[in-house]
Design a protein around this motif. Sequence first.
Motif, mmCIF file in Angstrom:
data_model
loop_
_atom_site.group_PDB
_atom_site.id
_atom_site.type_symbol
_atom_site.label_atom_id
_atom_site.label_comp_id
_atom_site.label_asym_id
_atom_site.label_seq_id
_atom_site.Cartn_x
_atom_site.Cartn_y
_atom_site.Cartn_z
ATOM 1 N N ARG A 112 2.118 1.761 -3.508
ATOM 2 C CA ARG A 112 1.066 2.284 -4.380
ATOM 3 C C ARG A 112 0.814 3.760 -4.114
ATOM 4 O O ARG A 112 0.638 4.552 -5.042
ATOM 5 C CB ARG A 112 -0.228 1.484 -4.179
ATOM 6 C CG ARG A 112 -0.201 0.093 -4.789
ATOM 7 C CD ARG A 112 -1.610 -0.466 -4.908
ATOM 8 N NE ARG A 112 -2.279 -0.522 -3.622
ATOM 9 C CZ ARG A 112 -2.257 -1.578 -2.818
ATOM 10 N NH1 ARG A 112 -1.564 -2.658 -3.165
ATOM 11 N NH2 ARG A 112 -2.908 -1.563 -1.671
ATOM 12 N N GLU A 123 -7.618 4.470 -5.169
ATOM 13 C CA GLU A 123 -6.760 4.930 -6.249
ATOM 14 C C GLU A 123 -7.055 6.392 -6.546
ATOM 15 O O GLU A 123 -8.213 6.820 -6.572
ATOM 16 C CB GLU A 123 -7.011 4.092 -7.511
ATOM 17 C CG GLU A 123 -6.645 2.623 -7.362
ATOM 18 C CD GLU A 123 -5.149 2.446 -7.184
ATOM 19 O OE1 GLU A 123 -4.417 3.362 -7.599
ATOM 20 O OE2 GLU A 123 -4.732 1.428 -6.630
ATOM 21 N N ASP A 159 1.272 6.833 -6.664
ATOM 22 C CA ASP A 159 0.197 7.787 -6.939
ATOM 23 C C ASP A 159 0.671 9.221 -6.742
ATOM 24 O O ASP A 159 0.346 10.119 -7.526
ATOM 25 C CB ASP A 159 -1.002 7.508 -6.029
ATOM 26 C CG ASP A 159 -1.727 6.229 -6.404
ATOM 27 O OD1 ASP A 159 -1.562 5.782 -7.558
ATOM 28 O OD2 ASP A 159 -2.447 5.677 -5.552
ATOM 29 N N LYS A 177 0.829 -1.200 0.000
ATOM 30 C CA LYS A 177 0.000 0.000 0.000
ATOM 31 C C LYS A 177 0.866 1.254 0.000
ATOM 32 O O LYS A 177 0.560 2.236 -0.688
ATOM 33 C CB LYS A 177 -0.920 0.001 1.221
ATOM 34 C CG LYS A 177 -1.834 1.211 1.270
ATOM 35 C CD LYS A 177 -2.737 1.180 2.484
ATOM 36 C CE LYS A 177 -3.608 2.427 2.517
ATOM 37 N NZ LYS A 177 -4.476 2.474 3.699
#
Length: 212
Positions: free
Chosen positions: A137, A207, A141, A134
């Motif tokens: 990610r 997301e 992002d 996580k």
Amino acid sequence: MDSFSVKKNKILKEANKITRLCDAEVSIILLTSDNFYLYTSPTSSMKKIIDQYQSTVGVDLWSSHYAKMQDELGRLKDENSALKREIMQRRGEEVDGMDIKELSNLEEEMLYAAKIIQTRKNLVMHCRIDTYRKKVRNLEDIQRHIRLNLEEEFERRHGRVMDRDGHDSAAAFAGLIHATDPVPVQQLAHLRIDEGEGSCVTTEAMEVEDSD
């Protein structure tokens, strides 16, 4: 004032009078369904008076109670010794006197305990892996979001869009970095990186939508 309080105060008053006038040692215990009251002569104590009573009458009020306490102490010592022996056996000690059945039972218990520990270990490892994934990610992002802002700023100032593969000249890109204002914090407020190594993540991170 109820009748009990009146009689209680009268009894305690008489006990105090006997103590002062007769030079006697007095001890009184008043018991009710929900309370108790004690009175002992100021110059004595409850234990001293009880000991004196036992000596005068020739009885031992504590012998039976002491015997029960000794029995309870012996039981607790035996239980403590058994627990110590069990702990040592689980560490592979004190097993010489065990027969085949006892050894088999101990082996089964140890295997079962090892299985539980392994299951818990795997769960902790998976939670930690999910947490790191996580974080990766979220960092990706953030990087993508910053890049989009830089591209938009480059287009606004120079009238063209920076190549998606980063093939613009290093000088142009360096000039963009120094020329553009910092990305406002408000634009990144919705991006969060969880702190705390090893924390268990049970839901997927949201997301971040690409800027149009």
